[in-house]
Write a protein that holds these residues in place. Structure first.
Motif: not given
Length: 293
Positions: A147-151, A279-285, A287-293
């Motif tokens: 997530l940090d890398k994606a951010t 890109n913003q939508r992909a990042y949000e998806d 982020k949501a997946a990583k936070e859920a995991e």
């Protein structure tokens, strides 16, 4: 008499608890009473030669002692009965208490066995959970790193988009102004020199800043025309047309090139904005997946 006393002494109950036995003083009195009784039993034999019905014998001191000893015997018998009752109560209490304590011990041992089994189960569960926690912590760390890398990538993309959008908007605004200026005149000859210079400077800045973007848009002849116009804008609006002006492109060609450049930048801006939204939508998806995991 001595033999009888010894017999009585040795025949005394030895099974009573010490708390129920008479005291030393009471035991001495008891022995005296028994001795006196034996003496009295032997008295009739000795008194065969005497008159025991003598009334004066009642007033002898020994009679008082005998009466006193009899009273003591009655008291001792009463105390013995009371001691026996107390003994029975104590025996009953001991028996009842023994049953209760035995049951309590059995219950405690059963509970200890149950708790020992429970402790073993919980120990095994604790070891399993500790292993799972370590695995989850590792997964969380990996997800956080991803997530940090994606951010970081997203922040870089956003910064690049903002810079590109700003440049495109400025270029589009400048080209739009140039197109507006040219659309008000039929030729460069009718335009003030300051307007022509402004258009030439706009084209020059745009060509320098977005040369890569315009590489596949303008043809070689169009590039040559733009370069000629930028280098010598005065050749296109002299009061007396020169030989070069007679063969130079008219304002309509420059107007067409400016319009084409503006449309190209607008199309690129729309594509960049669409890509930014994706890109913003992909990042949000992500982020949501990583936070859920």
């Amino acid at each position: 008499l001595k033999l009888e006393l010894r017999t009585l002494e040795f025949s005394r109950p030895t099974q009573l608890p010490s708390s129920l036995l008479p005291s030393a003083a009471m035991a001495g009195l008891l022995r005296s009473a028994v001795l006196l009784g034996l003496v009295l039993c032997a008295a009739p034999v000795a008194s065969l030669t005497f008159n025991i019905a003598d009334a004066a014998a009642k007033n002898r001191p020994v009679s008082k002692v005998i009466t006193l000893l009899k009273d003591m015997l009655k008291q001792l018998a009463k105390e013995a009965e009371e001691d026996e009752a107390i003994y029975d109560k104590m025996a009953c209490w001991c028996e009842t208490n023994d049953r209760e304590k035995t049951k309590a011990i059995a219950d405690a041992e059963a509970k200890i066995e149950m708790l020992t089994t429970k402790i073993e189960e919980l120990t095994a569960m604790s070891a399993r959970l500790n292993t799972e926690i370590k695995n989850h912590e590792k997964e969380v760390a990996e997800n956080q790193a991803a997530l940090d890398k994606a951010t970081a990538i997203r922040e870089k993309q956003l910064a690049e988009f903002n810079a590109e959008e700003k440049d495109l908007l400025e270029s589009i605004s400048a080209l739009k102004s140039a197109v507006t200026v040219l659309s008000k005149h039929n030729s460069f000859i009718q335009m003030p020199m300051t307007h022509i210079q402004t258009v030439a400077m706009t084209m020059q800045r745009t060509m320098n800043k977005h040369s890569g973007m315009l590489a596949g848009v303008l043809t070689r002849s169009e590039r040559k025309l733009v370069t000629s116009f930028i280098q010598s804008p005065q050749d296109y609006f002299d009061a007396e047309p020169t030989f070069k002006q007679s063969y130079a492109p008219q304002s309509g060609e420059i107007f067409g090139i400016l319009s084409q450049m503006k449309e190209t930048f607008e199309a690129n801006l729309a594509a960049s904005q669409k890509e930014e939204a994706e890109n913003q939508r992909a990042y949000e998806d992500l982020k949501a997946a990583k936070e859920a995991e």
